[in-house]
Design an enzyme around this catalytic site. Structure first.
Site, PDB file in Angstrom:
ATOM      1  N   ARG A   1      23.352  61.007  58.003  1.00 37.92           N
ATOM      2  CA  ARG A   1      24.506  61.899  58.145  1.00 37.92           C
ATOM      3  C   ARG A   1      24.162  63.036  59.093  1.00 37.92           C
ATOM      4  O   ARG A   1      23.169  63.728  58.929  1.00 37.92           O
ATOM      5  CB  ARG A   1      24.904  62.462  56.780  1.00 37.92           C
ATOM      6  CG  ARG A   1      25.943  63.587  56.812  1.00 37.92           C
ATOM      7  CD  ARG A   1      27.346  63.065  57.037  1.00 37.92           C
ATOM      8  NE  ARG A   1      28.311  64.106  57.275  1.00 37.92           N
ATOM      9  CZ  ARG A   1      29.129  64.599  56.354  1.00 37.92           C
ATOM     10  NH1 ARG A   1      29.084  64.167  55.122  1.00 37.92           N
ATOM     11  NH2 ARG A   1      29.988  65.532  56.681  1.00 37.92           N
TER      12      ARG A   1
ATOM     13  N   ARG B   1      31.245  59.584  60.047  1.00 36.08           N
ATOM     14  CA  ARG B   1      29.976  59.782  59.342  1.00 36.08           C
ATOM     15  C   ARG B   1      29.487  58.492  58.713  1.00 36.08           C
ATOM     16  O   ARG B   1      30.279  57.653  58.315  1.00 36.08           O
ATOM     17  CB  ARG B   1      30.104  60.857  58.280  1.00 36.08           C
ATOM     18  CG  ARG B   1      31.174  60.533  57.271  1.00 36.08           C
ATOM     19  CD  ARG B   1      31.732  61.710  56.582  1.00 36.08           C
ATOM     20  NE  ARG B   1      32.539  62.488  57.483  1.00 36.08           N
ATOM     21  CZ  ARG B   1      33.260  63.524  57.139  1.00 36.08           C
ATOM     22  NH1 ARG B   1      33.288  63.918  55.917  1.00 36.08           N
ATOM     23  NH2 ARG B   1      33.956  64.186  58.011  1.00 36.08           N
TER      24      ARG B   1
ATOM     25  N   ASP C   1      29.408  60.177  53.318  1.00 38.32           N
ATOM     26  CA  ASP C   1      29.945  61.455  52.848  1.00 38.32           C
ATOM     27  C   ASP C   1      29.972  61.394  51.333  1.00 38.32           C
ATOM     28  O   ASP C   1      30.539  60.454  50.752  1.00 38.32           O
ATOM     29  CB  ASP C   1      31.363  61.653  53.399  1.00 38.32           C
ATOM     30  CG  ASP C   1      31.930  63.021  53.107  1.00 38.32           C
ATOM     31  OD1 ASP C   1      31.154  63.979  52.979  1.00 38.32           O
ATOM     32  OD2 ASP C   1      33.169  63.130  53.015  1.00 38.32           O
TER      33      ASP C   1
ATOM     34  N   ASP D   1      31.068  63.816  48.300  1.00 36.08           N
ATOM     35  CA  ASP D   1      31.739  65.070  47.946  1.00 36.08           C
ATOM     36  C   ASP D   1      31.745  65.262  46.444  1.00 36.08           C
ATOM     37  O   ASP D   1      32.148  64.363  45.697  1.00 36.08           O
ATOM     38  CB  ASP D   1      33.190  65.062  48.426  1.00 36.08           C
ATOM     39  CG  ASP D   1      33.330  65.241  49.922  1.00 36.08           C
ATOM     40  OD1 ASP D   1      32.442  65.868  50.532  1.00 36.08           O
ATOM     41  OD2 ASP D   1      34.329  64.760  50.476  1.00 36.08           O
TER      42      ASP D   1
END
Length: 164
Positions: free
Chosen positions: A82, A91, A94, A96
């Site tokens: 990343r 990317r 990811d 989150d």
């Protein structure tokens, strides 16, 4: 142990393989226990022009505080190459942090619940698969209620996740 929800996404490289390998990495983090994983959804990107994404969600339990958990997630992202060059850009991975129990948290590096959680079908649809009754702390609505009300136009298809 506190339940947490994370969103996973990838649109560079072998995305499904990256997402599934990242689940293996998450399962190896001390004090973090993988409980459930959604299917993978092919979705249109948000932001600049780029390839479509594969997105999904996972529910975990942890004793890590939110900031330390965020650092662990970012470390796994870096293991998969990343690079943060452009907001909402493409990317390899990811991860989150979407929800941390019913906690609300605001710091310079982290906002919980995730500030765009209730707006994004690519998060709500997979999260509703594995945590439909979880109440989003700001609205008090369940994830299922939020998913049913969201615009699903960016969801293109669904693939079964291979986990564990």
């Amino acid at each position: 142990m506190t339940p947490v929800a994370i969103g996973l996404g990838s649109n560079l490289g072998p995305s499904q393989q990256i997402l599934e390998q990242s689940l293996s990495q998450l399962a190896q983090v001390p004090d973090l226990h993988l409980i459930a994983v959604s299917a993978w959804y092919e979705t249109l990107p948000v932001g600049p022009q780029q390839p479509n994404y594969l997105n999904g969600c996972a529910v975990l339990e942890t004793e890590l505080n939110p900031e330390i958990l965020l650092a662990r997630l970012q470390s796994i992202e870096q293991q998969f190459g990343r690079v943060r060059t452009e907001k909402w850009g493409p990317r390899t991975l990811d991860l989150d942090l979407l929800l941390y129990g019913q906690r609300q948290h605001q710091s310079p590096t982290l906002t919980i619940p995730h500030p765009f959680l209730i707006e994004r079908a690519f998060v709500l649809i997979p999260l509703a698969e594995i945590a439909p009754d979880w109440q989003e702390p700001k609205t008090g609505q369940t994830i299922l209620q939020l998913a049913q009300a969201c615009d699903r136009q960016g969801i293109l298809g669904c693939l079964a996740a291979r986990w564990p």
